[in-house]
Write a protein that holds these residues in place. Structure first.
Motif, PDB file in Angstrom:
ATOM      1  N   ILE A   1      12.008 -11.447  36.864  1.00 25.75           N
ATOM      2  CA  ILE A   1      10.686 -12.250  37.028  1.00 25.75           C
ATOM      3  C   ILE A   1      10.284 -13.253  38.120  1.00 25.75           C
ATOM      4  O   ILE A   1       9.189 -13.213  38.088  1.00 25.75           O
ATOM      5  CB  ILE A   1      11.106 -12.925  35.327  1.00 25.75           C
ATOM      6  N   ASP A   2      11.410 -13.849  38.567  1.00 25.43           N
ATOM      7  CA  ASP A   2      10.395 -14.897  39.559  1.00 25.43           C
ATOM      8  C   ASP A   2       9.834 -13.858  40.940  1.00 25.43           C
ATOM      9  O   ASP A   2       8.141 -14.680  41.396  1.00 25.43           O
ATOM     10  CB  ASP A   2      11.962 -15.447  40.275  1.00 25.43           C
ATOM     11  N   HIS A   3      10.515 -13.043  41.354  1.00 25.09           N
ATOM     12  CA  HIS A   3       9.497 -12.289  41.968  1.00 25.09           C
ATOM     13  C   HIS A   3       8.788 -11.511  41.703  1.00 25.09           C
ATOM     14  O   HIS A   3       7.576 -11.755  42.439  1.00 25.09           O
ATOM     15  CB  HIS A   3      10.487 -10.985  42.248  1.00 25.09           C
ATOM     16  N   LEU A   4       8.296 -11.276  40.099  1.00 28.90           N
ATOM     17  CA  LEU A   4       6.832 -10.475  39.875  1.00 28.90           C
ATOM     18  C   LEU A   4       6.158 -12.059  40.027  1.00 28.90           C
ATOM     19  O   LEU A   4       4.681 -11.354  40.494  1.00 28.90           O
ATOM     20  CB  LEU A   4       7.452 -10.636  38.548  1.00 28.90           C
ATOM     21  N   LYS A   5       6.086 -13.484  39.663  1.00 28.49           N
ATOM     22  CA  LYS A   5       5.579 -14.245  39.138  1.00 28.49           C
ATOM     23  C   LYS A   5       4.689 -14.201  40.540  1.00 28.49           C
ATOM     24  O   LYS A   5       4.023 -14.767  40.893  1.00 28.49           O
ATOM     25  CB  LYS A   5       6.446 -15.424  39.310  1.00 28.49           C
ATOM     26  N   ALA A   6       5.518 -14.591  41.776  1.00 26.48           N
ATOM     27  CA  ALA A   6       4.732 -15.333  43.716  1.00 26.48           C
ATOM     28  C   ALA A   6       4.592 -13.426  43.885  1.00 26.48           C
ATOM     29  O   ALA A   6       3.693 -14.155  44.122  1.00 26.48           O
ATOM     30  CB  ALA A   6       6.319 -15.078  43.971  1.00 26.48           C
ATOM     31  N   TRP A   7       4.110 -12.243  43.849  1.00 28.30           N
ATOM     32  CA  TRP A   7       3.909 -11.233  43.768  1.00 28.30           C
ATOM     33  C   TRP A   7       2.419 -11.629  42.961  1.00 28.30           C
ATOM     34  O   TRP A   7       1.614 -11.006  43.423  1.00 28.30           O
ATOM     35  CB  TRP A   7       4.320  -9.980  43.234  1.00 28.30           C
ATOM     36  N   ALA A   8       2.460 -12.045  41.921  1.00 29.47           N
ATOM     37  CA  ALA A   8       1.073 -12.269  40.932  1.00 29.47           C
ATOM     38  C   ALA A   8       0.192 -12.394  41.377  1.00 29.47           C
ATOM     39  O   ALA A   8      -0.611 -12.669  41.226  1.00 29.47           O
ATOM     40  CB  ALA A   8       1.562 -12.059  38.848  1.00 29.47           C
ATOM     41  N   GLU A   9       0.627 -14.559  41.429  1.00 29.46           N
ATOM     42  CA  GLU A   9       0.357 -15.564  41.887  1.00 29.46           C
ATOM     43  C   GLU A   9      -0.525 -14.990  43.477  1.00 29.46           C
ATOM     44  O   GLU A   9      -1.613 -15.165  43.579  1.00 29.46           O
ATOM     45  CB  GLU A   9       1.118 -16.081  42.302  1.00 29.46           C
ATOM     46  N   LYS A  10      -0.047 -14.153  43.976  1.00 26.79           N
ATOM     47  CA  LYS A  10      -0.279 -13.547  45.801  1.00 26.79           C
ATOM     48  C   LYS A  10      -1.479 -12.517  45.767  1.00 26.79           C
ATOM     49  O   LYS A  10      -2.532 -13.170  46.491  1.00 26.79           O
ATOM     50  CB  LYS A  10       0.576 -13.203  46.775  1.00 26.79           C
ATOM     51  N   GLU A  11      -1.129 -11.505  44.052  1.00 23.29           N
ATOM     52  CA  GLU A  11      -1.986 -11.174  44.201  1.00 23.29           C
ATOM     53  C   GLU A  11      -3.827 -11.626  43.039  1.00 23.29           C
ATOM     54  O   GLU A  11      -4.496 -10.634  43.076  1.00 23.29           O
ATOM     55  CB  GLU A  11      -1.701  -9.505  43.767  1.00 23.29           C
TER      56      GLU A  11
END
Length: 220
Positions: free
Chosen positions: A70-80
């Protein structure tokens, strides 16, 4: 019911888990053509399908048992710069109201439990899926190497073993099905397409192979 156990994504060394599966393109186009919008990525892992469907303008909710994922997804979504709602939860107790989602994807997810946990997870999926909503799901087959050689692993029940050959899945339960099991467990759904059983071989040692069923079903 066995306690759910998250994948240890911190030990992942394979970038394939960052690339959407080939089914994603078809599902996105098919579901958009049917007017579906509210999408649940159940067992989202590192977030590959969540990101893909968000880019396709779906309203995405993503859940996983792994805080790392979930933390990985959060960072990825924020980057995108994508809006992806996300949270840590167990698939046997989904934090959503009845009939919330138009479509759900559960890719290599709800067979990571025992028989009781599988039944409960499928009940939760049915509860949060809208009438006529669709589920894409993969299930691991009893025809695969690991089930045929289950004596090498710890058995939980007649359909479930604990596998230990992968770092990310160490002691994660695996629930196996055959076509008769699918007919039984999905009796409350309509089959949008017939189940397909696919085989993946280990090219370094082809005696090790994995078979999965893939199916799309609609809630009656």
């Amino acid at each position: 019911m066995i306690q759910s156990k998250a994948w240890d994504w911190s030990k992942n060394e394979n970038n394939c888990w960052l690339i959407p599966t080939t089914e994603s393109c078809y599902l996105a186009e098919s579901w958009k053509s049917k007017g579906f919008n509210k999408f649940l990525d159940l067992g989202c892992g590192l977030g590959r399908h969540s990101i893909y469907f968000a880019k396709k303008s779906f309203e995405v909710n993503s859940v996983d048992l792994s805080q790392y994922g979930i933390d990985h997804l959060k960072a990825w979504a924020e980057k995108e710069k994508l809006d992806v709602k996300r949270g840590v939860c167990d698939m046997v107790n989904l934090p959503f109201a009845n009939e919330t989602f138009d479509c759900i994807m559960a890719y290599n997810v709800i067979y990571h439990t025992d028989t009781e946990g599988f039944i409960k997870s499928l009940e939760e999926i049915k509860r949060v899926l809208k009438s006529k909503g669709e589920l894409f799901i993969t299930l691991i087959s009893k025809n695969t190497w690991s089930y045929e050689n289950a004596n090498e692993f710890k058995r939980i029940d007649s359909n479930t073993i604990l596998r230990n050959e992968h770092n990310t899945e160490l002691n994660v339960p695996h629930f196996y099905v055959d076509i008769e099991d699918i007919k039984k467990y999905f009796a409350d759904f309509d089959f949008v397409n017939m189940p397909v059983e696919e085989t993946e071989y280990n090219m370094k040692n082809s005696k090790y192979f994995s078979k999965h069923f893939k199916l799309i079903v609609s809630k009656k």
